[in-house]
Scaffold this motif. Structure first.
Motif, short mmCIF file in Angstrom:
data_model
loop_
_atom_site.label_atom_id
_atom_site.label_comp_id
_atom_site.label_asym_id
_atom_site.label_seq_id
_atom_site.Cartn_x
_atom_site.Cartn_y
_atom_site.Cartn_z
N PHE A 195 -18.85 -50.67 19.90
CA PHE A 195 -17.79 -51.58 20.32
C PHE A 195 -16.86 -50.83 21.60
O PHE A 195 -15.74 -50.21 21.18
CB PHE A 195 -16.76 -52.08 19.19
CG PHE A 195 -17.58 -53.04 18.18
CD1 PHE A 195 -17.58 -54.34 18.58
CD2 PHE A 195 -18.14 -52.70 17.13
CE1 PHE A 195 -18.20 -55.25 18.01
CE2 PHE A 195 -18.83 -53.60 16.30
CZ PHE A 195 -18.73 -55.19 16.73
N PRO A 196 -17.36 -50.96 22.62
CA PRO A 196 -16.64 -50.06 23.70
C PRO A 196 -15.37 -50.90 24.08
O PRO A 196 -15.05 -51.48 24.86
CB PRO A 196 -17.56 -50.01 24.94
CG PRO A 196 -18.88 -50.68 24.18
CD PRO A 196 -18.41 -51.51 23.16
N SER A 197 -14.37 -50.63 23.33
CA SER A 197 -13.06 -51.26 23.41
C SER A 197 -12.24 -50.83 24.42
O SER A 197 -12.38 -49.81 25.06
CB SER A 197 -12.42 -51.11 21.91
OG SER A 197 -11.04 -51.86 22.03
N VAL A 198 -11.10 -51.57 24.83
CA VAL A 198 -10.04 -51.02 25.82
C VAL A 198 -8.80 -51.43 25.07
O VAL A 198 -8.78 -52.47 24.03
CB VAL A 198 -10.22 -51.56 27.12
CG1 VAL A 198 -11.33 -51.18 27.76
CG2 VAL A 198 -9.92 -53.03 26.92
N GLY A 199 -7.72 -50.88 25.46
CA GLY A 199 -6.45 -51.24 24.80
C GLY A 199 -5.51 -50.09 24.71
O GLY A 199 -5.78 -48.95 25.18
N ILE A 200 -4.15 -50.64 24.44
CA ILE A 200 -3.17 -49.63 24.10
C ILE A 200 -3.18 -49.40 22.65
O ILE A 200 -2.48 -50.15 21.86
CB ILE A 200 -1.77 -50.29 24.71
CG1 ILE A 200 -1.84 -50.56 26.21
CG2 ILE A 200 -0.62 -49.15 24.58
CD1 ILE A 200 -0.57 -51.41 26.47
#
Length: 885
Positions: A195-200
């Motif tokens: 799950f190559p996520s992105v986010g703060i």
């Protein structure tokens, strides 16, 4: 050899005024993909998978094959935008900083549309930006634009390739995660999905202040005679330019009896060019004013409040303070001449490798920790999950966890909880199973990462040792990734990263704590051999990782010697109950189903499990409950294998000075086959129940020899000896619930030791091995030692093992426990031996024992629940399994 006493724990927010930019009524975050077709309201801290789920674009990410079905998320680019208000008074502050505690991972930041703030590339770094000239009165707009992590990794790899080319195809993962300073497991691992996520993923806020703030505090203590000297380093920060910092720096420590010890010093100095300044202050403490902090199982964990305060000379400037919880202890990692312990040419060759705490050599019992959730923002925020896992570790007598190098630096809460529970932490830096680039940009961000995280974690008494990476030394020497043609290049990169870059930072900020360049490694011997030892698995040095799925993992004689076992393990499947939270269709519950193949990321994993099972257990593939039994038997096999290996390591304290056993792995990130002892969702596998026994402070531990003789060890992890107590040896046949013969022996053991009981002579010469087994127990006042067993032949060959008449009833009386818990007595009645009795219930709670070898006609197991349920309802809900040929 290095000595240190650690201070620990919670760092509070400084006294600057903060404008919190987390999601709230006052701050609205939205997210959007690159072409503006997918988006909605966002939660900050958070991440894109969580937001897409909350907005109805994707379902449960851990269900079925949603890790692959939702991969489009990782291929897209995403932006996060917030609107917030700032008052005129806020803008009068001398220093106005925008602070991101964590951004995952590659992103560009703008303020008020056309004002570029900066670019980020490391999810483990706190980013601070001076925005005083960019912020405006009234509404402001902050935007963080994230690159696709998959695309970012591929772009960097095209310039700075480092092996391997990609993960094995069975992982269903993505390539080149080693190019990014991102959770390495987010691109998949053999135990988890991609799950190559992105986010703060951590808090974001604006700091406003006029003077200087305390950003970090480290503590360094030395015991001199009957006194402790506490040296405190205070890391001050102001605007990002040279600034004069003047004020009174004070420290107050609350010790025993609510006494408060105080000291102060005057600070008047110019900051560095980046606006930082390090100030020193110290306290002297009598040993009578504090109590020692001990690892779990060896004593208590007293923590004392330390307040550090900066009061500026300028009255218009705000004071700044931090509060920490501190614990006092000494810790040494001893790598000394092994011949001092064993004066022979085998065990006495090489160096020891053990931890001495408060002057005592303690055997480290524990496991390896992977992230508590595959989405880092949930691992950071779900404190109840972290608490339950750590409490489960202490329930199993664990004193150390290794925070593995493919995950994240855990939350402050995690280390605070470890401080409170007495769990020592072997802390890997976050490099795992790969070669890594060493271009200037990569090295620069790693320097910032290491410095910030050592400063954040250094004061915790739970931190025991730093390790530069997971398995990269042995991977390079062993040519895991076909690096042999470029060995010299990769060795130079290895030394540049872990030795020239990381090592000096760690030793400068935390000079008393041992930095190991890799794990596994030969420690000092690897360093002597130029940091890449010829044999990083040399059993005479350092720590080892051991996996062998083809050998007989139930046989104690399988396992090689080691000074410290920091990884070892065997797979099992999660229970059907846990599996059904991810799989919905009956056809999924088969080893041949697409679902089962998708969830098994270890190459040949099911084959290895089947091989071990078939070596010891009898299971008919035509059985209509074959899959259900395969799951159950896999947990039996895993528990018995790790039991055997762990007890060998504990026994080998006597003849090899093995001084640590950390099995792989404690926890899971999804419902799949893995090496864990606790399933995703928190249910204990049979292995974790077994760990309560094989890690018990006192244990009679037998070892079956090829001659059919049995060596008997008495393991004593207490500070007092065992003198003249009694070991009882019961011989049973398989068809009765009473012993057919009993022998008793006097038993003795030194403190903190493994003791071979040379006077105990046991073999099977008077019996047919197929018809009997042996039970070992210790009778001693004030000592709780679990029973232990020797099965002389594979259980599939046992003669006389039969289906029991089994009654499970729950007593009508219910006891109230502290913390609003209820205790139920589960009565077990049998007419024969029952192997690995396993009980499950849908009632929320847990059995204090499970996977039991039942040898008595009547026994009682406690069930603990946080909610009252009628005893009859509990009884009706209990489902059982056990092994029988």
């Amino acid at each position: 050899m290095k000595t240190f006493i650690l201070l620990c724990s919670v760092l509070l927010i400084v006294n600057a005024k903060n404008i919190d930019l987390s999601s709230s009524e006052n701050v609205l975050w939205t997210f959007m993909n690159k072409n503006n077709t997918v988006g909605g309201n966002a939660k900050v801290p958070g991440g894109v998978y969580s937001d897409l789920h909350a907005n109805g674009f994707i379902g449960d990410i851990l269900s079925e094959d949603n890790d692959v079905r939702t991969r489009w998320v990782a291929y897209d680019s995403w932006s996060y935008t917030a609107k917030f208000h700032v008052s005129r008074d806020d803008l009068t502050a001398r220093v106005i900083h925008l602070v991101f505690e964590g951004l995952d991972t590659a992103a560009f930041i703008t303020l008020n549309q056309d004002e570029p703030i900066g670019a980020v590339d490391n999810m483990f770094v706190r980013y601070v930006y001076d925005i005083k000239d960019k912020l405006r009165e009234g509404e402001n707009e902050l935007k963080v634009s994230f690159l696709s992590p998959v695309a970012a990794a591929n772009m960097r790899s095209s310039k700075f390739f480092a092996a391997p080319t990609c993960v094995p195809s069975v992982y269903n993962g993505e390539c080149h995660v080693n190019q990014l300073r991102k959770m390495q497991a987010s691109f998949s691992w053999d135990w988890g999905p991609a799950f190559p996520s992105v986010g703060i993923w951590k808090p974001v806020y604006i700091e406003l202040y006029n003077g200087a703030i305390i950003r970090s505090v480290t503590t360094h203590t030395n015991k001199v005679g009957t006194d402790w000297k506490l040296d405190i380093k205070v890391y001050l920060e102001t605007s990002q330019k040279i600034t004069q910092i003047a004020g009174v720096l004070s420290a107050a420590l609350q010790v025993e009896g609510k006494q408060i010890l105080k000291t102060w010093t005057h600070v008047n100095a110019s900051s560095e060019a980046d606006g930082t300044l390090v100030a020193d202050i110290s306290l002297n403490i009598s040993e009578n004013q504090i109590r020692l902090w001990w690892p779990n199982g060896y004593g208590e964990q007293p923590l004392y409040e330390l307040n550090v305060l900066l009061t500026p000379d300028q009255h218009q400037d705000e004071p700044s303070h931090k509060t920490l919880k501190v614990g006092f202890r000494t810790l040494q990692l001893i790598e000394s001449d092994a011949s001092q312990i064993f004066a022979n040419e085998t065990a006495g060759k090489g160096l020891t490798f053990y931890f001495k705490i408060n002057g005592y050599p303690l055997f480290m019992k524990g496991s390896n920790w992977i992230p508590s959730h595959i989405l880092p923002e949930l691992g950071e925020s779900q404190k109840d999950v972290v608490d339950a896992l750590l409490i489960s570790a202490t329930d199993a007598h664990m004193s150390m966890l290794r925070v593995w190098g493919g995950g994240v630096y855990e939350s402050d809460h995690f280390y605070e909880k470890c401080d409170q529970l007495g769990i020592l932490i072997w802390q890997d830096f976050l490099f795992a199973c790969a070669m890594y680039p060493t271009d200037s940009a990569f090295i620069s961000t790693v320097q910032e990462e290491i410095e910030q995280n050592v400063l954040r974690l250094q004061h915790h008494p739970s931190i025991a040792v730093w390790a530069g990476n997971n398995e990269n030394e042995v991977a390079l020497r062993g040519n895991w990734y076909d690096t042999r043609p470029s060995f010299d290049k990769y060795k130079a990169d290895y030394i540049k990263l872990y030795v020239d870059t990381i090592k000096p930072i760690v030793e400068d900020l935390d000079p008393a704590r041992r930095y190991l360049v890799s794990s596994p490694s030969n420690g000092l011997e690897s360093e002597k051999e130029g940091y890449i030892a010829m044999n990083p698995y040399d059993p005479h040095y350092g720590d080892t990782h051991y996996y062998n799925y083809l050998a007989d993992n139930w046989n104690m004689l399988t396992y090689p010697k080691t000074r410290f076992a920091s990884e070892y393990g065997f797979q099992s499947l999660p229970t059907l109950k846990t599996m059904k939270t991810a799989a919905k269709n009956e056809e999924d519950f088969s080893l041949e189903s697409e679902y089962s193949r998708h969830r098994q990321h270890s190459p040949n994993g099911y084959s290895f499990i089947r091989t071990q099972m078939e070596s010891h257990l009898k299971l008919d593939e035509k059985d209509p409950k074959y899959f259900e039994k395969f799951i159950f038997y896999s947990q039996i096999s895993q528990a018995m294998a790790i039991k055997a290996e762990t007890e060998v390591y504990r026994q080998d304290q006597a003849n090899w000075y093995t001084m640590g056993a950390l099995y792989w792995q404690l926890n899971d990130v999804w419902q799949a086959p893995s090496w864990s002892s606790i399933e995703y969702g928190g249910n204990w596998k049979m292995l974790h129940y077994f760990a309560m026994s094989f890690f018990a402070p006192v244990l009679v531990s037998p070892r079956l020899l090829p001659s059919d003789d049995i060596d008997v060890y008495l393991l004593n992890d207490r500070f007092v000896p065992i003198i003249g107590e009694t070991i009882t040896v019961d011989f049973y046949n398989w068809s009765s619930a009473a012993p057919i013969a009993t022998k008793q022996y006097s038993a003795n053991a030194e403190p903190l030791s493994s003791n071979l009981q040379k006077d105990i002579k046991i073999n099977f010469s008077d019996y047919k091995k197929e018809e009997v087994f042996v039970k070992f127990s210790l009778q001693a006042a004030g000592i709780k030692s679990p029973p232990n067993y020797v099965f002389p032949v594979p259980l599939k060959s046992a003669v006389g093992l039969r289906k029991p008449n089994l009654q499970i009833t729950v007593a009508s009386s219910v006891m109230s426990r502290p913390n609003e818990q209820f205790e139920y007595s589960v009565n077990i009645r049998v007419d024969t031996v029952v192997l690995f009795l396993w009980m499950e219930t849908d009632v929320k709670g847990y059995f204090e024992e499970n996977g039991i070898v039942v040898t008595e006609p009547r026994s009682v197991v406690r069930f603990i629940s946080g909610k009252y349920v009628a005893p009859q309802a509990l009884q009706n809900s209990i489902k059982i399994q056990y092994y029988v040929n």
